[in-house]
Design an enzyme around this catalytic site. Structure first.
Site: not given
Ligand code: DGL
Length: 266
Positions: A75, A184
């Site tokens: 992440c 992302c």
């Protein structure tokens, strides 16, 4: 069990980390992975640094219960805000995030050193990509794309709304960049849409490949790379089991058994 046979922990706020998991599994098929998607508290990208650090610590504690030998922070938001804290708290655990490997890979592949970065609000605000890329001599164009994560989680992968949103966010980068970092881990799921907007000649950098080679090197250095057998993986989410299963099926192209693990939400 020998340390090298133990699993590798991997977490994200939701489904996005599966884009990293998929490549890790291809490159390191002998390893076992324990995946945690913190769907109850997604998105991380709109949260404060303090909240993201707290969630990242709780995710790590959960994964440690499986005796993991290494941790992948799949992440960008957690990697921006929490990697330093996690490395200092769990100093004996090898930890790898997504930002440094992806930024280095972008610097290597950008011929004109004009690099775009898209990510969550938090990742862009943290300035971590910009810092590394500027040190490498690149001109950087950044854009937060907060609507992409809910669109991916909703499964709107081939949807005209996603195309309109993408044009709105990144249309202005056309002609300015030669490389674009998908900062992302949710974004590779809609990379065909992103590619349509920026054009075929732009190199798209995804975290998966860069992290996989970084992880392999790390496991080798620590002498904990598994050399035989085949790994078995487990998947956990903290909420919305059915929705995650549906999108995971579309995305991984196979059925995976997903278990639910509730955390306290505050
Ligand atoms: N997939 C995550 C990232 O790479 C976070 C998405 C979110 O929860 O906002 O930043």
């Amino acid at each position: 069990m020998l340390l090298r046979e133990k699993p590798i922990g991997i977490f994200d706020s939701g489904i996005g980390g599966l884009t990293v998991y998929r490549v890790l599994k291809e490159v390191l098929p002998r390893e076992s992975f324990i995946y945690l998607g913190d769907t109850a508290r997604l998105p991380y990208g709109t949260k404060s640094r303090r909240a993201v650090i707290k969630f990242s610590k709780e995710n790590t504690e959960f994964l440690l219960k499986f005796g993991i030998k290494a941790l992948v922070i799949a992440c960008n938001t957690s990697s921006s805000f929490a990697i330093r804290e996690l490395k200092s708290i769990y100093s004996s655990l090898p930890i790898i995030g997504v930002i440094e490997p992806s930024a280095k890979s972008a610097l290597e592949s950008s011929s004109g050193k004009s690099i775009g970065v898209i990510g969550t609000e938090a990742t862009i605000r943290s300035g971590r990509y910009k810092e590394i890329l500027k040190k490498g001599g690149a001109k950087v164009f950044s854009q937060p794309c907060p609507l992409f994560v809910p669109l991916v989680e909703e499964g709107w992968i081939n949807h005209r709304v996603t195309e309109l949103v993408a044009e709105e966010y990144i249309g202005w980068m056309r002609g300015k960049i030669d490389t674009l970092i998908l900062g992302c881990t949710h974004y590779p799921v809609i990379k065909h849409v992103i590619r349509k907007v920026v054009g075929n000649e732009i190199k798209l950098i995804e975290s998966g490949q860069a992290v996989a080679s970084g992880l392999k090197t790390l496991l080798n250095e620590k002498k904990i790379l598994r050399e035989d057998g085949y790994g078995e993986d487990k998947f956990f989410v903290t909420d919305f089991l059915e929705k995650f299963s549906k999108v995971a099926r579309i995305f991984l192209g196979r059925e995976v058994k997903i278990e639910e693990r509730k955390f306290s939400l505050c």
